[in-house]
Design an enzyme around this catalytic site. Structure first.
Site, mmCIF file in Angstrom:
data_model
loop_
_atom_site.group_PDB
_atom_site.id
_atom_site.type_symbol
_atom_site.label_atom_id
_atom_site.label_comp_id
_atom_site.label_asym_id
_atom_site.label_seq_id
_atom_site.Cartn_x
_atom_site.Cartn_y
_atom_site.Cartn_z
ATOM 1 N N SER A 76 0.883 -1.257 -0.103
ATOM 2 C CA SER A 76 0.043 -0.020 -0.223
ATOM 3 C C SER A 76 0.884 1.252 0.015
ATOM 4 O O SER A 76 1.661 1.467 -0.974
ATOM 5 C CB SER A 76 -0.925 -0.157 1.220
ATOM 6 N N ASP A 86 -9.908 -4.570 -4.475
ATOM 7 C CA ASP A 86 -9.223 -3.797 -3.357
ATOM 8 C C ASP A 86 -10.209 -2.436 -3.395
ATOM 9 O O ASP A 86 -10.506 -1.903 -4.409
ATOM 10 C CB ASP A 86 -7.899 -3.272 -3.855
ATOM 11 N N HIS A 110 -7.513 -5.374 -0.213
ATOM 12 C CA HIS A 110 -6.384 -4.347 -0.090
ATOM 13 C C HIS A 110 -5.361 -4.950 0.444
ATOM 14 O O HIS A 110 -4.383 -4.909 0.199
ATOM 15 C CB HIS A 110 -6.983 -2.988 0.466
#
Length: 256
Positions: free
Chosen positions: A101, A198, A228
């Site tokens: 991320s 996601d 995610h």
């Protein structure tokens, strides 16, 4: 389990880290926004590197987890500096940087700043430019309110309160680190893994990163049912496979 240690760097806060010293190319893991080095992906990679007799580092950004400091007061540039400090102080020789991320954004910034140290990168739900893009998509009144109050309550299902307080200064400073507006001069091998379910960072973001990279060795792997975090057992198996394959390729090239 390796024991937690602290990297002293006066006058800045100390950084907490775990390290395995072994063969290179090693692995450095960069966690996501407000995440810690004790997540499932970090621990799985550590176990893999231990069994493969490879160097490994995981750490907490300033103000996160066991590291000193206050996360609310940090800017993206502070966390980028954390990554560079770890690369400079805790690793020797070529590294594969794995970023999840926001860690994927920092991974790209570290590759640009330390091309001689970063031999390859693996991104998971790479959130390049994310804070800036997400903020610009807000209704005008919310953006104006954040500018006026100096704070934006960023919605997050990962926070107990349902949001993370983010300073307006954090958003503005993040603009200095955006990479997607032009070609990204990274030439090392790049692997980008992204879940198509996601709901935070769209999988198209990894496609955009791949399109902007100058490297000729770029693969994008989409998991149709991946979310995610990509922390399910099958997702982690895929991550280990991708990192292991890249490690093998770099070793064949006699990266020293």
């Amino acid at each position: 389990m390796s024991s937690v240690q602290f990297l002293t760097r006066l006058p800045l806060p100390r950084l907490a880290y775990h390290r395995i010293s072994a063969q290179n190319p090693g692995v450095v893991f960069l966690s996501g926004f407000r995440s810690t080095m004790n997540g499932e992906k970090a621990l799985a990679l550590e176990e893999f590197c231990r069994s493969a007799e490879r160097s490994f580092v995981r750490f907490d950004y300033t103000g996160c987890g066991s590291s000193e400091g206050n996360a609310v007061d940090c800017l993206l540039g502070d966390w980028k500096n954390d990554v560079l400090t770890v690369l400079d102080s805790l690793t020797a020789g070529p590294q594969i940087v794995v970023g999840s991320s926001m860690g994927g954004w920092l991974m790209l910034l570290a590759s640009l700043a330390r091309p001689e140290k970063v031999a390859g990168v693996v991104g998971i739900a790479t959130a390049a430019d994310y804070f800036v893009t997400a903020f610009k998509q807000l209704p005008l009144e919310l953006r104006n309110e954040a500018e006026k109050t100096g704070q934006y309550k960023m919605p997050s299902k990962y926070s107990a309160s349902g949001f993370y307080p983010v300073k307006y200064d954090f958003i503005k400073e993040s603009e200095e680190h955006c990479v997607l507006q032009s070609s990204i001069p990274i030439s090392c091998p790049v692997r980008l893994i992204h879940g198509m379910k996601d709901d935070i960072v769209p999988w198209q973001n990894s496609i955009k990163v791949a399109e902007q990279l100058e490297s000729d060795d770029v693969d994008v792997i989409l998991r149709r049912n991946g979310d995610h975090r990509m922390s399910r057992s099958d997702d982690i198996k895929l991550l280990i496979t991708v990192v292991g394959d890249l490690m093998h390729e770099l070793t064949k090239k006699d990266v020293k």
